[in-house]
Write a protein that holds these residues in place. Structure first.
Motif, PDB file in Angstrom:
ATOM      1  N   ARG A  34      55.445  38.935  45.812  1.00  0.00           N
ATOM      2  CA  ARG A  34      54.851  40.186  45.343  1.00  0.00           C
ATOM      3  C   ARG A  34      53.514  40.416  46.044  1.00  0.00           C
ATOM      4  O   ARG A  34      53.210  41.501  46.527  1.00  0.00           O
ATOM      5  N   HIS A  35      52.699  39.360  46.109  1.00  0.00           N
ATOM      6  CA  HIS A  35      51.400  39.463  46.767  1.00  0.00           C
ATOM      7  C   HIS A  35      51.572  39.792  48.256  1.00  0.00           C
ATOM      8  O   HIS A  35      50.847  40.639  48.798  1.00  0.00           O
ATOM      9  N   ALA A  36      52.535  39.161  48.924  1.00  0.00           N
ATOM     10  CA  ALA A  36      52.776  39.423  50.347  1.00  0.00           C
ATOM     11  C   ALA A  36      53.183  40.875  50.574  1.00  0.00           C
ATOM     12  O   ALA A  36      52.780  41.495  51.574  1.00  0.00           O
ATOM     13  N   MET A  37      53.966  41.426  49.670  1.00  0.00           N
ATOM     14  CA  MET A  37      54.373  42.833  49.785  1.00  0.00           C
ATOM     15  C   MET A  37      53.148  43.745  49.635  1.00  0.00           C
ATOM     16  O   MET A  37      52.964  44.685  50.410  1.00  0.00           O
ATOM     17  N   PRO A 122      37.288  45.004  52.401  1.00  0.00           N
ATOM     18  CA  PRO A 122      37.504  45.784  51.166  1.00  0.00           C
ATOM     19  C   PRO A 122      38.982  45.916  50.809  1.00  0.00           C
ATOM     20  O   PRO A 122      39.347  45.871  49.627  1.00  0.00           O
ATOM     21  N   ASN A 123      39.850  46.070  51.820  1.00  0.00           N
ATOM     22  CA  ASN A 123      41.289  46.150  51.547  1.00  0.00           C
ATOM     23  C   ASN A 123      41.791  44.827  50.982  1.00  0.00           C
ATOM     24  O   ASN A 123      42.604  44.807  50.051  1.00  0.00           O
ATOM     25  N   ALA A 124      41.331  43.710  51.554  1.00  0.00           N
ATOM     26  CA  ALA A 124      41.760  42.395  51.077  1.00  0.00           C
ATOM     27  C   ALA A 124      41.320  42.168  49.632  1.00  0.00           C
ATOM     28  O   ALA A 124      42.084  41.618  48.823  1.00  0.00           O
ATOM     29  N   LEU A 125      40.116  42.599  49.300  1.00  0.00           N
ATOM     30  CA  LEU A 125      39.653  42.488  47.905  1.00  0.00           C
ATOM     31  C   LEU A 125      40.521  43.346  46.984  1.00  0.00           C
ATOM     32  O   LEU A 125      40.881  42.915  45.880  1.00  0.00           O
ATOM     33  N   ALA A 126      40.867  44.535  47.431  1.00  0.00           N
ATOM     34  CA  ALA A 126      41.723  45.424  46.624  1.00  0.00           C
ATOM     35  C   ALA A 126      43.117  44.820  46.447  1.00  0.00           C
ATOM     36  O   ALA A 126      43.730  44.968  45.380  1.00  0.00           O
ATOM     37  N   ILE A 127      43.613  44.131  47.468  1.00  0.00           N
ATOM     38  CA  ILE A 127      44.923  43.472  47.386  1.00  0.00           C
ATOM     39  C   ILE A 127      44.893  42.385  46.313  1.00  0.00           C
ATOM     40  O   ILE A 127      45.799  42.283  45.481  1.00  0.00           O
ATOM     41  N   SER A 128      43.842  41.581  46.311  1.00  0.00           N
ATOM     42  CA  SER A 128      43.710  40.541  45.274  1.00  0.00           C
ATOM     43  C   SER A 128      43.634  41.179  43.891  1.00  0.00           C
ATOM     44  O   SER A 128      44.268  40.701  42.945  1.00  0.00           O
ATOM     45  N   LYS A 129      42.871  42.255  43.799  1.00  0.00           N
ATOM     46  CA  LYS A 129      42.731  42.942  42.511  1.00  0.00           C
ATOM     47  C   LYS A 129      44.076  43.479  42.029  1.00  0.00           C
ATOM     48  O   LYS A 129      44.434  43.327  40.862  1.00  0.00           O
TER      49      LYS A 129
END
Length: 151
Positions: A34-37, A122-129
């Motif tokens: 799910r995270h990879a997607m 910022p995108n990577a932080l949003a992905i984690s969120k």
């Protein structure tokens, strides 16, 4: 056997000893998928998760040997070599002799690599969120603490 050819099940069938949906490895793999997607959809640049990990760690630590970078990002020798080769071919990383040990090369971000890492952060932080979005703040904190213990 029932009339329709299917085996008869007793009214109280015993639960199997091993139920895949209840196993930690299976659940972690599903969460990872799910995270990879989410990562692929939202990173906003053409990077794999392992390439992003190398860029992010180099931004954090500064130049380091390829072996050290592999250890810091939990990648084996062959994987980190391939990642760095691809990032170097794209002009995002470069190698230079270690001033303290002439036998070793240091990997560092190029200016383009630094800019890309800053743009993607910022995108990577949003992905984690988003990965953690189904959980409330306390659950997120607990999950991260528990996963940290399993490392």
């Amino acid at each position: 056997m029932a009339r329709n050819g299917t085996p008869k099940r007793s009214a109280k069938a015993a639960k199997p000893a091993y139920v895949l949906d209840e196993q930690i490895g299976f659940i972690l793999r599903q969460v990872s998928q799910r995270h990879a997607m989410i990562f692929a959809r939202d990173i906003g640049i053409n990077l794999t998760p392992t390439q992003w990990a190398a860029l992010a760690k180099l931004q954090e630590t500064g130049p380091c040997s390829q072996n050290q970078l592999g250890r810091l990002t939990s990648m084996d020798v062959a994987t980190i070599k391939g990642v760095i080769d691809r990032l170097t071919a794209r002009g995002l990383t470069e190698t230079s002799p270690d001033p303290d040990d002439g036998r070793r090369l240091l990997v560092s971000l190029t200016r383009a690599g630094q800019q890309l890492a800053e743009k993607a952060a910022p995108n990577a932080l949003a992905i984690s969120k988003e990965t953690l979005a189904p959980l409330d703040a306390k659950e997120r904190e607990t999950l991260m603490a528990l996963l940290g213990k399993l490392r």
